[in-house]
Structures are given as C-alpha cells and as structure tokens.
Design an enzyme around this catalytic site. Structure first.
Site, PDB file in Angstrom:
ATOM      1  N   GLY A  62     -65.979   4.367 -23.036  1.00 32.38           N
ATOM      2  CA  GLY A  62     -66.442   5.286 -24.065  1.00 32.38           C
ATOM      3  C   GLY A  62     -65.344   6.050 -24.763  1.00 32.38           C
ATOM      4  N   GLY A  63     -64.123   5.527 -24.738  1.00 33.39           N
ATOM      5  CA  GLY A  63     -62.974   6.245 -25.278  1.00 33.39           C
ATOM      6  C   GLY A  63     -63.058   6.574 -26.743  1.00 33.39           C
ATOM      7  N   ASP A 117     -54.179   3.564 -31.128  1.00 37.38           N
ATOM      8  CA  ASP A 117     -55.204   3.048 -30.206  1.00 37.38           C
ATOM      9  C   ASP A 117     -54.622   2.009 -29.258  1.00 37.38           C
ATOM     10  OD1 ASP A 117     -57.764   2.921 -29.057  1.00 37.38           O
ATOM     11  OD2 ASP A 117     -58.278   1.165 -30.255  1.00 37.38           O
ATOM     12  N   ASP A 122     -54.424   1.497 -25.972  1.00 36.52           N
ATOM     13  CA  ASP A 122     -54.899   1.821 -24.626  1.00 36.52           C
ATOM     14  C   ASP A 122     -53.903   1.350 -23.570  1.00 36.52           C
ATOM     15  OD1 ASP A 122     -57.142   2.273 -26.192  1.00 36.52           O
ATOM     16  OD2 ASP A 122     -58.518   1.590 -24.653  1.00 36.52           O
ATOM     17  N   ARG A 140     -51.127  -3.181 -24.301  1.00 35.51           N
ATOM     18  CA  ARG A 140     -51.682  -3.346 -25.645  1.00 35.51           C
ATOM     19  C   ARG A 140     -50.615  -3.076 -26.712  1.00 35.51           C
ATOM     20  NH1 ARG A 140     -57.859  -1.462 -26.215  1.00 35.51           N
ATOM     21  NH2 ARG A 140     -57.999  -0.895 -28.409  1.00 35.51           N
TER      22      ARG A 140
END
Length: 588
Positions: A193-194, A323, A325, A347
């Site tokens: 749910g980030g 983003d 992660d 990532r």
C-alpha cells in the site's frame, strides 16, 4: 468460504484416511527445504531465496525431452496476473491465484482437490493488479495473504479456515500480496500500500493461533510491540523526517522477506517513502549527512526474528525521489572466496553485495544501461546523485521540472525474483531497460487516496528489447551474458544443478537456458504471458518442472508507452507441469 469443485469435504477426508499419515511440517523441514526434492515448502525453494535446485536428473543434455504432464486452469471469470510460486507437499501442489484464491491440486493427475476463495469486500485498493505471490506451509496448515490485508491459515487436507487475522485496514490503502515467511513457529508478514501514505510494517504471529507476537513499523518515529506491550521506537523521531511527515511515510514491506539461518536474521526490504515528491518530504530539512534520508524507506533491514528489533539497516536510495522501492529480495550466498554475503538487485538499477553479519556495504555495480539519476555508488554505499535528474519542486513552477530518468519507476528490476546458482556462482537477474518522463505535483494526504505527488510516463530506451535476463558475477558485477526479450520480463527465475536457468516471458514462452552461456536449450508456448515463478521437484525418481502462466501485474496498468507496446498479449490462468520421462532421462 471454501468452494469444492469436485467432491465435497467428506470425499477428501475419506481419501486422506486411506492414505499414510499426513505428517506435520517442522522447522527442520523448512530449514532443509532445498535438500528435499520431493517437497517445496517455502517461497524461494529455501528461505535464503536462492531458487536453486540440487537436482540434476534434468540437465543440458536431456532438457529437450521435457514434455507436458498436465495443465490446470484457474478458471475464466477471474483472469488477471498470476505471479504465484507453487508449493509441493505430500502428493499435493498448492498455488495461489488472482483475487486471493488458493488451490490444492493432486500432484500426479492435476485434478483439483479443494479451493479457497476469499470473500473480498468492496473497495479494496490494490496498487498493481489483484495478484498473489504464494503461500507458506507449517505444521498441518497453509498460510496466505489477501487483498483486504488479512492473513489466513487453512487446514492442508481440507482447506477449512483455522484462523483469519487482520494485518491492517484495507480502507486506508493497505493490502497484502506476498508469500508469508515462517521461522521458529512464527508467521511473518509485511504489508502493501505504499502509494496510499500507509506505514510499512513487519508482523510476527503465532503459527498455531494467529495471535500477534511482535510488530515492527519501518518508518522512524513509530513504536513497535512485543507480546502485546510497547517495545522500542523505530529509529529516532524526526532525525530524518520533518514535522509529521513520518506519520504517513510509506515504506511498505510488500515483497516479504528472507531468513539467514547463519546469523538468525530476517531481512526485509522497504518501499518508497510517501509521497514520491522528495521536495515535499524534506521541506526545510537539510540534506547534508543523513538528515533528509527518510529512514527506513527504500532500505533493507536486518530484524531479530524473536523480538522484531532492527539489527541493522542499509538504505539503497536515501532521499528517494523516483519510486525506487528497496523491497527487492535479499539472497544469502557464499562468494568465490567463501565469504558469507547478501546480494540484492535494486529497483534503482544497481546490484549490491552486503556483508551478512551486519548488512555493511561491500560493493555495488550497475546492471541496467544508461542509469541517469546517479553517476555511481560511493565507497560507503551512498548514491552519487545527478541532482539535475531529480524531478523538480512543484512549488517553483506550475508542474515542477520534468526530467527523463532511467530506470523507470518500475525499476531496473522489480518484484520478479532472481536466482543464484551454486553451479556457476552467478546470479541470474530478470531486468528491464526503460526510462520515464517524471515530474512532481502538489499533493496533500487523504486517508485511502493515492498519495503520489508525481506524474510519469514510461518509455522504452532501446528499439530491439526491453526485457533482459542477465548472468552476473557478484564479486565484480560483471555481466557474463544477456538474454534479450522484446517485452518486459516480469516473472521469476530458477536455476538447477543440471546447468539450467528457467524463466518465462510475457509472450508466453517458458524457456530453459544454459547457465554458462545463455544459449536457449528448450522452450514451450503456454498461451499466455508468464509472470509466475517456476519450481522443480521429484516424484519417484522423475524430475518435474511447474510454472503458472497468466499475463498481468503492474506493466499493463502502469506501463505508459510500454503498456501500449504489450497490449496485444493474452490474459490466461493455467498451471503448466512438465516432466522428464524416466526412459528419456538418458537420451541425448
């Protein structure tokens, strides 16, 4: 509620009663998972996540004789991405499916024995498709998570619910898609749910009862618990987060973790800080030292499995703004000199090697092309930022400054697990070559709403391929060979002592490569894109390989120009099991 497609429970129980005793799975069984070819009890074919099989009946000389044994359809009404890893135990295969389903399948015939279908409420908020990545077995139960952020324990024989516990509130954006991890009788889970301003957390429950033993939030300022009491605070309040931003700081632990038995350490990765807009998170905060790092987002954490205390941390992307992660799996291995190491392909496009004792940085090298956000990694493990490649501050302009950044936010490598071969000492990393236009936008937190503060469009950077399976020497970061694929790679990899590397493509091909050269030795067209995780096991001396086919996941939902490039691919949902017949095992 369970749905039995064949006979009812009575028939299953009668069958079990006429069979040998159904032995409970023990901690010792989990510890020895890789060395028991008849079983697959853990995600990663071992809790170190090497995804390596010591079996060599199937090898380079006979893999061309691999043939389909059976196929099982997951049904036509709920086809989305199928990212599961099968488990195998006592004549049964267990797989999870999209929309939080779990199936028990007869291992020899491919017939369904029972099915559990979670009753999902209206209003679930999964970020990146309605997938599930697998289950875990312990005792006489099987455990898996659901899209409404629950963890469920089922009876292995019947599929009946034993307990069903809430991880977090789905209405606030929480969900759960990873395979649970079991250590010393504890079921250990993260959360998803980030993109909704949630707070990442690791939880440990008693496997028998489902009762919480400890919780560990991963964003500084939040309090952990142990045996129902407050334990210790995570980090130091406002050390690296300004004001109240830590309260909605992200860091979702959405891929689950690994376990290193040598150091008795859980290793969990944490996702992006929230919101994506790094200027908003660090307004008024200096960025010298680690003041604006936003711990412990975009990090790897070493955690004590008994208490939930953080032993060490390593942050791959401090002050993260793309983003990137840090959830990607951390794999325990021994290098060529016998040193005990961790490896993780981030990532952000860099392949990291860490010390297993304390998570200390050893080295890092790029594994994808044209990385633009950083020029390298310094001797401490921190990125050397190219600040002109950070998305701009939207308070300085109407939309902020747009940049073209490589890799895209879907990563040089995303969730899809790499594999290590004890045969070659190399890692086999499913990667993608793409970039993105990205810009920041003003945003404020609202419970249950997306909390990004950024806009983006993903674009390919090469004409001839996006996906690239790379064989990497961890000591040097050297890429020994590369298998290029037109569409992005989004599924897992497996290696074997027979010198084989198995993986699938979105175009539907299930492929075996030579682990030393990358030469394609065998393939099979499954009819739908493969984003699942292959496994191999043995029945009566014959070797089998299974993978689940079914196109979906984040790429068609978030992929921008890349999504348009692969919009012709067919959805599906089939468990494909292949066999090397005994009479063909020695055939050339």
């Amino acid at each position: 509620m369970n749905r039995f497609v064949k006979a009812a429970v009575a028939a299953t129980v009668a069958l079990a009663a006429s069979s040998p005793a159904f032995a409970n799975v023990t901690e010792e069984d989990l510890a020895n998972d890789r060395d028991t070819p008849e079983n697959i009890l853990t995600n990663g074919m071992g809790r170190d996540l090497q995804r390596y099989s010591p079996m060599n009946t199937l090898n380079k000389d006979n893999v061309q004789n691999l043939v389909p044994a059976w196929a099982f359809s997951l049904g036509g009404e709920k086809q989305r991405g199928q990212e599961t890893q099968p488990l195998v135990y006592d004549g049964m295969m267990y797989i999870t499916g999209s929309y939080s389903r779990l199936y028990a399948i007869d291992l020899e015939t491919g017939e369904e024995v029972w099915q559990f279908d979670a009753r999902l409420p209206e209003g679930i908020l999964p970020c990146c498709d309605v997938i599930n990545r697998g289950a875990a077995i312990f005792g006489d139960k099987i455990y898996f998570g659901t899209l409404d952020a629950r963890i469920v324990a089922l009876d292995l024989k019947t599929g009946d619910t034993v307990w069903n516990k809430k991880i977090a509130e789905y209405k606030e954006g929480y969900s759960y898609t990873a395979a649970p991890l079991i250590v010393d009788g504890l079921v250990i889970t993260g959360n998803s749910g980030g993109e909704f301003g949630i707070v990442g957390e690791v939880q440990a429950r008693d496997a028998e009862t489902g009762e919480l033993v400890w919780t560990r939030p991963v964003i500084e300022g939040h309090m952990g618990t142990l045996n129902g009491e407050e334990s210790t605070i995570t980090g130091e309040l406002n050390a690296t987060w300004p004001g109240d931003m830590w309260k909605t700081g992200g860091g979702a632990t959405w891929l689950g973790g690994s376990y290193d038995a040598d150091t008795d350490t859980l290793v969990f990765g944490t996702g992006n800080p929230a919101p994506w807009n790094s200027h908003l998170r660090n307004a008024g905060t200096p960025t010298e030292g680690n003041a604006g790092d936003n711990l412990y987002a975009a990090s790897r954490l070493g955690i004590d499995p008994a208490t939930g205390e953080i032993k060490w941390h390593f942050q791959t992307t401090p002050r993260e703004g793309w983003d990137f992660d840090g959830v990607n799996e951390v794999v325990a291995f021994e290098d060529a000199d016998g040193n005990k190491r961790f490896a993780t392909a981030d990532r952000n496009g860099f392949f990291y090697v860490l010390n297993r004792e304390d998570g200390a940085f050893v080295n890092a090298t790029p594994f994808v092309s044209e990385i633009s956000w950083a020029s390298g990694i310094d001797e401490t493990g921190r990125p050397i930022y190219n600040e002109d490649n950070r998305p701009g501050n939207p308070l300085d302009a109407e939309k902020g400054e747009m940049v073209f950044a490589v890799p895209s936010f879907l990563g040089g490598k995303n969730w899809m697990p790499m594999a290590f071969s004890q045969n070659t000492g190399m890692f086999y990393v499913p990667s993608n070559e793409w970039g993105m236009d990205i810009w920041n936008e003003p945003i404020s937190y609202k419970k249950g709403a997306a909390y990004l503060g950024a806009g983006f469009t993903i674009k390919p950077i090469f004409e001839d391929h996006i996906g690239s399976l790379k064989a990497i020497q961890p000591e040097t970061g050297e890429i020994k060979w590369e298998y290029k694929n037109d569409a992005p790679l989004w599924g897992g990899v497996m290696t074997t002592a027979g010198g084989l590397v198995f993986f699938g493509t979105p175009e539907g091909k299930f492929i075996a490569l030579d682990d030393e050269t990358g030469e394609e030795l065998w393939s099979f067209q499954t009819g739908s894109g493969i984003v699942g995780q292959p496994v191999t096991y043995e029945i009566d001396g014959e070797q089998y390989v299974t993978v689940v086919s079914g196109w979906g996941g984040a790429v068609p939902l978030w992929g921008g120009e890349v999504a348009k490039k692969v919009n012709y691919l067919n959805q599906g949902g089939t468990v494909w099991t292949f066999k090397l017949p005994r009479q063909l095992a020695s055939a050339q």
